[in-house]
Design a protein around this motif. Sequence first.
Motif, PDB file in Angstrom:
ATOM      1  N   ASP A 122       0.818  -1.213   0.000  1.00 22.99           N
ATOM      2  CA  ASP A 122       0.000   0.000   0.000  1.00 22.99           C
ATOM      3  C   ASP A 122       0.851   1.262   0.000  1.00 22.99           C
ATOM      4  N   ASN A 123       2.164   1.105  -0.082  1.00 19.69           N
ATOM      5  CA  ASN A 123       3.071   2.253  -0.051  1.00 19.69           C
ATOM      6  C   ASN A 123       3.406   2.784  -1.442  1.00 19.69           C
ATOM      7  N   GLY A 124       2.703   2.295  -2.437  1.00 16.66           N
ATOM      8  CA  GLY A 124       2.973   2.740  -3.800  1.00 16.66           C
ATOM      9  C   GLY A 124       4.025   1.944  -4.519  1.00 16.66           C
ATOM     10  N   ASP A 125       4.351   0.761  -4.022  1.00 19.09           N
ATOM     11  CA  ASP A 125       5.337  -0.106  -4.665  1.00 19.09           C
ATOM     12  C   ASP A 125       4.619  -1.099  -5.570  1.00 19.09           C
ATOM     13  N   PHE A 126       4.829  -0.950  -6.869  1.00 20.20           N
ATOM     14  CA  PHE A 126       4.185  -1.788  -7.869  1.00 20.20           C
ATOM     15  C   PHE A 126       5.234  -2.342  -8.818  1.00 20.20           C
ATOM     16  N   ILE A 127       5.031  -3.559  -9.275  1.00 17.48           N
ATOM     17  CA  ILE A 127       5.780  -4.034 -10.442  1.00 17.48           C
ATOM     18  C   ILE A 127       5.155  -3.352 -11.652  1.00 17.48           C
ATOM     19  N   PRO A 128       5.915  -2.588 -12.435  1.00 14.39           N
ATOM     20  CA  PRO A 128       5.307  -1.840 -13.541  1.00 14.39           C
ATOM     21  C   PRO A 128       4.652  -2.771 -14.557  1.00 14.39           C
ATOM     22  N   TYR A 129       3.638  -2.251 -15.225  1.00 17.67           N
ATOM     23  CA  TYR A 129       2.907  -3.081 -16.190  1.00 17.67           C
ATOM     24  C   TYR A 129       3.809  -3.570 -17.310  1.00 17.67           C
ATOM     25  N   THR A 130       4.861  -2.802 -17.629  1.00 18.94           N
ATOM     26  CA  THR A 130       5.750  -3.205 -18.723  1.00 18.94           C
ATOM     27  C   THR A 130       6.443  -4.524 -18.426  1.00 18.94           C
ATOM     28  N   ILE A 131       6.692  -4.803 -17.144  1.00 20.27           N
ATOM     29  CA  ILE A 131       7.300  -6.073 -16.734  1.00 20.27           C
ATOM     30  C   ILE A 131       6.224  -7.086 -16.370  1.00 20.27           C
ATOM     31  N   ALA A 175      12.513  -3.147  -9.644  1.00 15.96           N
ATOM     32  CA  ALA A 175      11.726  -2.148 -10.367  1.00 15.96           C
ATOM     33  C   ALA A 175      10.627  -1.567  -9.485  1.00 15.96           C
ATOM     34  N   ALA A 176      10.037  -2.418  -8.662  1.00 15.53           N
ATOM     35  CA  ALA A 176       8.970  -1.949  -7.770  1.00 15.53           C
ATOM     36  C   ALA A 176       9.519  -1.026  -6.690  1.00 15.53           C
ATOM     37  N   VAL A 177      10.616  -1.437  -6.059  1.00 16.56           N
ATOM     38  CA  VAL A 177      11.178  -0.660  -4.954  1.00 16.56           C
ATOM     39  C   VAL A 177      11.745   0.675  -5.448  1.00 16.56           C
ATOM     40  N   LEU A 178      12.277   0.681  -6.668  1.00 16.48           N
ATOM     41  CA  LEU A 178      12.840   1.907  -7.234  1.00 16.48           C
ATOM     42  C   LEU A 178      11.801   2.734  -7.983  1.00 16.48           C
TER      43      LEU A 178
END
Length: 274
Positions: A122-131, A175-178
């Motif tokens: 919930d902190n805004g950490d997402f695996i981007p859709y491109t990956i 990618a999520a953490v960065l």
Amino acid sequence: MFPNVILGAFGQFFIVFFCCFVLFVSTDRWHVGERCLAPCPENGKFSEGTISSIEKDKNGKSFAIVSFLESEDKKILISELCRVEADRCSWKSVIFDDGDLEKPYFPGQNLPSSPVAFKLSDNGDFIPYTINRYLRDYQREGAQFLYWHYANKRGCILGDDMGLGKTVQVISFLAAVLHKKGTREDIENNMPEFLRRTMKKESKCNPKKTFLIVAPLSVLYNWKDELETWGYFKVSVLHGSKKEDDLNRVKQGKCEVALTTYETLRLYLDELNK
């Protein structure tokens, strides 16, 4: 007064001469077999093609029949053609849209899933859709496993069998953490700070976070290649004759992922721990 008058008159002459020159080039200097950049009638996007013939209609307008590699021949006004030898910076933004800059990009491969980001917290950490669109369910679980231990400041071992994509799972986690997007936004965020200031862009990633990956020399540059394939990461390789320079980049927070070998880590462990 006199020099200013001469300059103004020369400036007017130059503008008129330049316009006439461009008109002359664009209408009369194209030849059959010449490469050109032509707009696609369907979407207006420029593509490179070859002029197969030149003709005029009954009104005297000049047209070129342009052959493209991946589509049928098009009839295009001569005045709409651009030269391939021209400075590409002037039309690069016209040819490449954001979709062309997405990473990873695997030409000819159908996307296995819809382009949706995968939420890790919930902190805004997402695996981007491109990956995420290329990941299998167990790979998402692996990235989530890594993230959970990272968020709770715990170590862990990802023990999948060979060939199941452990490297991709780690890169997905990074990618999520960065806060990577895999798009043009990452390119802009990776620019030096003084360039971002001129563009009035604020970095939305986490440049102060640096991750160290230690691997055998035999796969060290494979890691570098995979990071370049799957996203826009600022990578430093602490190995070879330039490792001192890259170590300074790490200390200054100018890289996001540092790659090194076990041997180099032993030599520079104290400096990396500072």
